[in-house]
Design an enzyme around this catalytic site. Sequence first.
Site, short mmCIF file in Angstrom:
data_model
loop_
_atom_site.label_atom_id
_atom_site.label_comp_id
_atom_site.label_asym_id
_atom_site.label_seq_id
_atom_site.Cartn_x
_atom_site.Cartn_y
_atom_site.Cartn_z
N SER A 168 -17.79 -4.43 -10.58
CA SER A 168 -19.04 -4.26 -11.50
C SER A 168 -19.27 -5.62 -11.74
O SER A 168 -20.60 -5.64 -11.98
CB SER A 168 -18.14 -3.74 -12.92
OG SER A 168 -18.14 -2.37 -12.96
N HIS A 223 -19.64 -3.72 -21.55
CA HIS A 223 -19.73 -3.59 -19.90
C HIS A 223 -21.24 -3.87 -19.53
O HIS A 223 -21.80 -4.78 -18.83
CB HIS A 223 -19.28 -2.48 -19.39
CG HIS A 223 -19.30 -2.36 -17.81
ND1 HIS A 223 -20.37 -1.95 -17.10
CD2 HIS A 223 -18.24 -2.49 -16.96
CE1 HIS A 223 -19.93 -2.07 -15.54
NE2 HIS A 223 -18.50 -2.27 -15.74
N ASP A 237 -26.04 1.53 -17.08
CA ASP A 237 -24.71 1.11 -17.65
C ASP A 237 -24.56 1.73 -18.93
O ASP A 237 -24.90 2.61 -19.71
CB ASP A 237 -24.97 -0.69 -17.64
CG ASP A 237 -23.48 -1.13 -17.35
OD1 ASP A 237 -22.44 -1.07 -17.84
OD2 ASP A 237 -23.26 -1.96 -16.16
#
Length: 780
Positions: A563, A223, A151
């Site tokens: 996601s 994220h 990530d």
Amino acid sequence: MSCLSSLLCILLPLLLLLVGVNGKEEDKRQVYVVYMGAVPSHTAENTLKKNHIQLLSSVLPRGQPIEKSLIRRYKNSFSGFAARLSENEANALRNKAGVISIFIDPIYQLHTTRSWDFLQETSVETVSNPATDVGSSPTSDGSDTIIGLLDTGIWPESESFRDDGMGPIPSRWKGACMEGNDFNSSNCNRKLIGARHYDLEEDEDSLTIFPKDASSPRDDHGHGTHTSSTAAGSPVMEASFYGLAEGTAKGGSVSSRIAMYKVCGSEGCPGSAMLSAFDDAIADGVDLLSISIGASEFFRPDFTEDPIAIGVFHAVERGITVVCSAGNDGPGGGSVVNAAPWILTVGATTIDRFFESDVVLGGSHAVAVKGSAINFSNLNKSATYPLIYAASASSNSSSDDAEASHCNLDSLDERKIKRKIVLCEHSDDDNSKITKAEDLKTKGAVGAIFIDDVGRSVASMYIDFPATEVTTEGSEQILKYINSTKNPTATILPTITVTKYKPAPEVAYFSSRGPSSQTSNIIKPDISAPGVNILASWTRNEDFDVAPPGRKPSHFNLVCGTSMACPHVAGIAATIKSWNPTWSPAAIRSAIMTTAMQSNNDKAPVTTDSGSVATPYDYGAGVINPTRVLQPGLVYEIETKDYLQFLCNYGYTTKTIKNMTVIPNGFECSKNSSKDLISNLNYPSIAISGFTGKERKVSREVKNVGGVEDTTYVVSIKSPSQLNVEVLPDKLQFSKSVTKLSYQVSFTASSSRLKGDYFGSITWSDGTHRVRSPFVVKSS
């Protein structure tokens, strides 16, 4: 991915694939990945390094230093390297012995509390005695399970990564806590046990786009912090996004460990970096990998040229379960990515939480029209602001009234909308709603109402600008009021959180759908999980500009995308692994798929957000059930040899497969290998394409893991009227000596007019367990 807008919900949490600039000038160099398959057994690292250097040297101009071209090497679980090459040099390498594939380094983009409570509440069955049902006791409290994530990095100071009460780091862990900008080894602890980053500096002679902020495991994007806390974050009380979605934020497996592999920067996620992360993670000793990254629906690399498919293949070979997002290119069919059968592919659904921001109309009755958005409106609660329909505010330069009605850029007269609330149409072809809102704000409007049926379940984030979204039905009420009075007025109320919202779950409109163009004889996605407006930890970057005026950046954020669905499944998979440490990735996937839910909190079939009943193309086997996964009863096992046979049927030669992995002695692809035979892969779902109506048979084998040795399972079939479906035998009797049994399913047409896709299911039950497999039959 952040719900700064519904467009961002589509684009950020999914990873759209951006291929590096293709470089038409031959003298320009690009980064290429050279994939050479499995590391030959008993090969010393020095020997492998020597082979890589010799191979690269054979195509480079004489005298050119290797160091200038070689970027990284893959040496643990698979062999290869990434290097800067000209097109001619790359073509020369393609013909070298041992090279399976060579491809330009692709740049992938990212696919982004209440969700766990909702899953528990929606589960019909409960596990009264998991230790008995699963057939084994957990080896520990689950704290030895290690979840790795590829990530954007991690924000280690987040409360979600506290290690209070956690025991020593498992001795089998071989990973590292790398230092970097604003990050050192002390940032790791017994929760965050590993953090790696993969540097690539931008080179003016290279045509590949590289991350610019990859010199540290620290997350400057948000994220990676969000996904890792969703998968395994420690509980954080009183978490919220400025008071919205308030509650306890926690991960799916709160006692699991986290290892972060930062492969993404501001420009995306290079495939070469992802392959390095796979190589390291396998050697480090992770149990699971969660990857919210994927290609665009418009770019489907072959499995030997897709860094994710390559990396996952080698991870699964070594018993590591890998969960990937399905993509955010929905709702169109055939948009699913990460569709290799060794990947557990996850779509996104809503939860029972609604972010309500109503429109209050003026007049004598002060009618409220329900809206949805995230805004912290400072407008008066009384309807005192002039209201105008955008079509009535067309600029003199606008020749298209439709442009004005949709509030597209430069279509409205500033004088007509100044200090007013503007009602705007919206469609997928328009500028984004966030862009429109910013434009309206700049032009002096005090608020905006967008008409949007498609994304009504995804709350767009407008923060300090009073904006909301209504359905067509709601807009009709607003337009009727506008047309009924000379001076219409309204106001927009700030967002409130509504729970127990029905119906939920729904398949999110952005979630990518099947069938896969690569694997039409396998249903993808496999499963769905919450992925809309999920609250989880975020970076504390002071540059983050979504805070309301005068407020500091929040430690949490509401984000949507497949996601976010992906780490939900990874967390549950980690729980299964902790209870069943010897289970294979296929068994864990089987438990998740065959116990999935197909009903919503209205006890009706799950629908898409357009209202149609969801099919396996929309949500796979269904919505993940966090309780029943611990008592699947039966599981469908898939061994490496089965994946090898899949590769044969897919079209690979025995020679290519031998280079990819270690194969059993005597293994050869049969001459009658074909894509139709992919349907026989021992998958927990069944897909048949090119069906003509003549009988087609598929075989499956199940293993009894229900904890009761002497038990009998009876089959039930749910089938559309156009098909005749028969299962033989219709009973499976297990005993102490018989733990695995096979069955066969035959499909024939009951109608001569077959057209389209037909959906159904096969369910085995012993009275306690229900083992459901969806099927899809696609006519030719």
